[in-house]
Design a protein around this motif. Structure first.
Motif, PDB file in Angstrom:
ATOM      1  N   ALA A 138      27.338  49.770 -21.658  1.00 52.35           N
ATOM      2  CA  ALA A 138      27.576  49.740 -23.098  1.00 52.35           C
ATOM      3  C   ALA A 138      29.019  49.353 -23.428  1.00 52.35           C
ATOM      4  CB  ALA A 138      27.249  51.104 -23.710  1.00 52.35           C
ATOM      5  N   ILE A 139      29.983  49.973 -22.736  1.00 52.18           N
ATOM      6  CA  ILE A 139      31.395  49.669 -22.994  1.00 52.18           C
ATOM      7  C   ILE A 139      31.744  48.272 -22.500  1.00 52.18           C
ATOM      8  CG2 ILE A 139      33.768  50.308 -22.425  1.00 52.18           C
ATOM      9  CD1 ILE A 139      32.851  53.213 -22.320  1.00 52.18           C
ATOM     10  N   GLY A 140      31.246  47.924 -21.313  1.00 56.08           N
ATOM     11  CA  GLY A 140      31.532  46.602 -20.769  1.00 56.08           C
ATOM     12  C   GLY A 140      31.054  45.492 -21.685  1.00 56.08           C
ATOM     13  N   HIS A 141      29.890  45.676 -22.271  1.00 53.53           N
ATOM     14  CA  HIS A 141      29.340  44.635 -23.144  1.00 53.53           C
ATOM     15  C   HIS A 141      30.145  44.455 -24.427  1.00 53.53           C
ATOM     16  CE1 HIS A 141      25.956  44.191 -20.468  1.00 53.53           C
ATOM     17  NE2 HIS A 141      25.478  43.245 -21.240  1.00 53.53           N
ATOM     18  N   ILE A 142      30.915  45.457 -24.809  1.00 48.57           N
ATOM     19  CA  ILE A 142      31.805  45.278 -25.965  1.00 48.57           C
ATOM     20  C   ILE A 142      32.764  44.128 -25.691  1.00 48.57           C
ATOM     21  CG2 ILE A 142      33.678  46.315 -27.308  1.00 48.57           C
ATOM     22  CD1 ILE A 142      32.278  49.016 -26.949  1.00 48.57           C
ATOM     23  N   PHE A 143      33.254  44.051 -24.458  1.00 49.12           N
ATOM     24  CA  PHE A 143      34.164  42.961 -24.097  1.00 49.12           C
ATOM     25  C   PHE A 143      33.425  41.635 -23.982  1.00 49.12           C
ATOM     26  CE2 PHE A 143      36.468  46.743 -22.747  1.00 49.12           C
ATOM     27  CZ  PHE A 143      37.726  46.479 -23.282  1.00 49.12           C
ATOM     28  N   LEU A 144      32.144  41.677 -23.633  1.00 49.49           N
ATOM     29  CA  LEU A 144      31.351  40.442 -23.652  1.00 49.49           C
ATOM     30  C   LEU A 144      31.276  39.895 -25.067  1.00 49.49           C
ATOM     31  CD1 LEU A 144      29.400  38.330 -22.465  1.00 49.49           C
ATOM     32  CD2 LEU A 144      27.532  39.961 -22.903  1.00 49.49           C
ATOM     33  N   TYR A 145      31.015  40.773 -26.038  1.00 49.73           N
ATOM     34  CA  TYR A 145      30.909  40.329 -27.427  1.00 49.73           C
ATOM     35  C   TYR A 145      32.254  39.819 -27.940  1.00 49.73           C
ATOM     36  CZ  TYR A 145      26.750  43.210 -26.821  1.00 49.73           C
ATOM     37  OH  TYR A 145      25.592  43.761 -26.334  1.00 49.73           O
ATOM     38  N   LEU A 146      33.343  40.447 -27.497  1.00 50.72           N
ATOM     39  CA  LEU A 146      34.670  39.951 -27.861  1.00 50.72           C
ATOM     40  C   LEU A 146      34.900  38.560 -27.273  1.00 50.72           C
ATOM     41  CD1 LEU A 146      36.878  43.144 -27.392  1.00 50.72           C
ATOM     42  CD2 LEU A 146      36.297  42.025 -29.548  1.00 50.72           C
ATOM     43  N   SER A 147      34.437  38.362 -26.035  1.00 50.55           N
ATOM     44  CA  SER A 147      34.599  37.042 -25.409  1.00 50.55           C
ATOM     45  C   SER A 147      33.813  35.980 -26.165  1.00 50.55           C
ATOM     46  CB  SER A 147      34.157  37.096 -23.942  1.00 50.55           C
ATOM     47  OG  SER A 147      32.751  37.100 -23.805  1.00 50.55           O
ATOM     48  N   LEU A 148      32.647  36.339 -26.671  1.00 51.67           N
ATOM     49  CA  LEU A 148      31.835  35.388 -27.439  1.00 51.67           C
ATOM     50  C   LEU A 148      32.502  35.067 -28.779  1.00 51.67           C
ATOM     51  CD1 LEU A 148      28.239  36.817 -26.829  1.00 51.67           C
ATOM     52  CD2 LEU A 148      29.412  34.993 -25.586  1.00 51.67           C
ATOM     53  N   ALA A 149      33.075  36.108 -29.420  1.00 54.69           N
ATOM     54  CA  ALA A 149      33.752  35.900 -30.702  1.00 54.69           C
ATOM     55  C   ALA A 149      34.957  34.986 -30.538  1.00 54.69           C
ATOM     56  CB  ALA A 149      34.189  37.248 -31.293  1.00 54.69           C
ATOM     57  N   VAL A 150      35.625  35.089 -29.389  1.00 51.74           N
ATOM     58  CA  VAL A 150      36.760  34.209 -29.098  1.00 51.74           C
ATOM     59  C   VAL A 150      36.260  32.807 -28.757  1.00 51.74           C
ATOM     60  CG1 VAL A 150      38.591  33.738 -27.415  1.00 51.74           C
ATOM     61  CG2 VAL A 150      38.348  36.020 -28.386  1.00 51.74           C
ATOM     62  N   PHE A 151      35.235  32.746 -27.917  1.00 53.95           N
ATOM     63  CA  PHE A 151      34.743  31.454 -27.435  1.00 53.95           C
ATOM     64  C   PHE A 151      34.229  30.573 -28.573  1.00 53.95           C
ATOM     65  CE2 PHE A 151      31.472  28.619 -25.877  1.00 53.95           C
ATOM     66  CZ  PHE A 151      32.112  28.009 -24.805  1.00 53.95           C
ATOM     67  N   VAL A 152      33.535  31.180 -29.538  1.00 53.14           N
ATOM     68  CA  VAL A 152      32.940  30.379 -30.611  1.00 53.14           C
ATOM     69  C   VAL A 152      34.006  29.676 -31.438  1.00 53.14           C
ATOM     70  CG1 VAL A 152      32.863  32.172 -32.408  1.00 53.14           C
ATOM     71  CG2 VAL A 152      31.084  30.401 -32.323  1.00 53.14           C
ATOM     72  N   ARG A 153      35.214  30.215 -31.457  1.00 55.63           N
ATOM     73  CA  ARG A 153      36.309  29.573 -32.185  1.00 55.63           C
ATOM     74  C   ARG A 153      36.660  28.219 -31.565  1.00 55.63           C
ATOM     75  NH1 ARG A 153      38.867  32.841 -35.649  1.00 55.63           N
ATOM     76  NH2 ARG A 153      40.786  31.603 -35.606  1.00 55.63           N
ATOM     77  N   LEU A 154      36.479  28.137 -30.247  1.00 54.73           N
ATOM     78  CA  LEU A 154      36.775  26.889 -29.554  1.00 54.73           C
ATOM     79  C   LEU A 154      35.804  25.794 -29.990  1.00 54.73           C
ATOM     80  CD1 LEU A 154      38.568  25.648 -27.288  1.00 54.73           C
ATOM     81  CD2 LEU A 154      36.718  26.227 -25.708  1.00 54.73           C
ATOM     82  N   LEU A 155      34.529  26.121 -29.973  1.00 53.68           N
ATOM     83  CA  LEU A 155      33.519  25.137 -30.367  1.00 53.68           C
ATOM     84  C   LEU A 155      33.672  24.748 -31.831  1.00 53.68           C
ATOM     85  CD1 LEU A 155      30.960  23.501 -29.742  1.00 53.68           C
ATOM     86  CD2 LEU A 155      29.621  25.537 -30.344  1.00 53.68           C
ATOM     87  N   LEU A 156      33.861  25.742 -32.703  1.00 51.43           N
ATOM     88  CA  LEU A 156      33.966  25.469 -34.130  1.00 51.43           C
ATOM     89  C   LEU A 156      35.258  24.732 -34.487  1.00 51.43           C
ATOM     90  CD1 LEU A 156      32.534  28.780 -35.636  1.00 51.43           C
ATOM     91  CD2 LEU A 156      31.427  26.551 -35.498  1.00 51.43           C
ATOM     92  N   SER A 157      36.295  24.891 -33.664  1.00 50.86           N
ATOM     93  CA  SER A 157      37.543  24.171 -33.944  1.00 50.86           C
ATOM     94  C   SER A 157      37.336  22.665 -33.837  1.00 50.86           C
ATOM     95  CB  SER A 157      38.639  24.613 -32.968  1.00 50.86           C
ATOM     96  OG  SER A 157      38.349  24.190 -31.650  1.00 50.86           O
TER      97      SER A 157
END
Length: 230
Positions: free
Chosen positions: A75-94
């Protein structure tokens, strides 16, 4: 075996993150990728470290402790997965839609937050198989589907985008790098959610191998540009 594989993935992604951080810090793409790999490293490493109770002994009590620790680590580890996705999507949308970068990040933070809440409300019941060395996560079906949705929404469009961009590019370095990124993302997308929906040890093992392959290919794509410069 699961813990060792996850530690290996954690090491690889952490090393890539450090390598990218050491390069041009003003480059938006490098900064974004470095944060993505850092968060992903924390995600997978926390899940690996949750195996610690198994080192104490093999009695039933410690297996119950492992199940609780693994659920918490998941559960805690996946919080960082979701953070990584929130960061990653900025790259594509940029590249595709710069004005939507903040909205895209907010969407994945909200979706990840909702998935995390459900993860605690519907706890998983992890088991460790001594015969295979594989950790069976036994995630609640709804949580597993939401995790798969989080990953697929971020990585599938990005993977397709990179592959199309690579195929259309006339520059050899751009083409190779983009195709590596796209293939790595799509392979990791296939392997990751398998952990959340599989019920057999062999499927978990296959999922581990597929995710590891995807992450290595993705990291190769990220580093290809920098290696090509030298």
């Amino acid at each position: 075996m699961s813990a060792l594989n996850w530690l290996l993935m954690g090491f690889i992604t952490f090393w890539v993150s450090l390598r990218l951080f050491s390069l041009n810090k003003k480059d938006f793409q490098l900064r974004t990728f470095s944060l993505f790999f850092l968060f992903f490293s924390l995600f997978i490493s926390i899940m690996a470290l949750a195996h610690f109770p198994l080192l104490l002994s093999h009695n039933l009590k410690n297996h119950e402790l492992f199940s609780k620790a693994m659920h918490l680590g998941y559960a805690i580890g996946h919080i960082f997965l979701y953070l990584s996705l929130a960061v990653f999507v900025r790259l594509l949308l940029s590249w595709a839609a710069p004005r939507l970068k903040n909205i895209g990040s907010a969407f994945f933070l909200l979706l990840g937050g909702a998935t995390t809440v459900l993860n605690f409300l519907l706890p998983s019941l992890p088991e460790f198989s001594h015969s295979t060395g594989v950790t069976l996560l036994n995630v609640a079906p709804l949580v597993g589907k939401l995790v798969a949705l989080n990953v697929a929404l971020a990585w599938v469009p990005a993977g397709i985008y990179f592959i199309v961009k690579g195929v259309r590019s006339q520059e050899k370095n751009v083409r190779r790098r983009a195709i590596l990124l796209g293939i790595g993302l799509l392979i990791a997308t296939i392997g990751g959610p398998l952990h959340d929906i599989s019920q057999q040890a062999i499927m978990f093992l296959i999922a581990d191998i597929v995710v590891l392959a995807g992450i290595v290919i993705l990291a190769s794509g990220v580093m290809y540009k920098e290696e090509a410069k030298s």
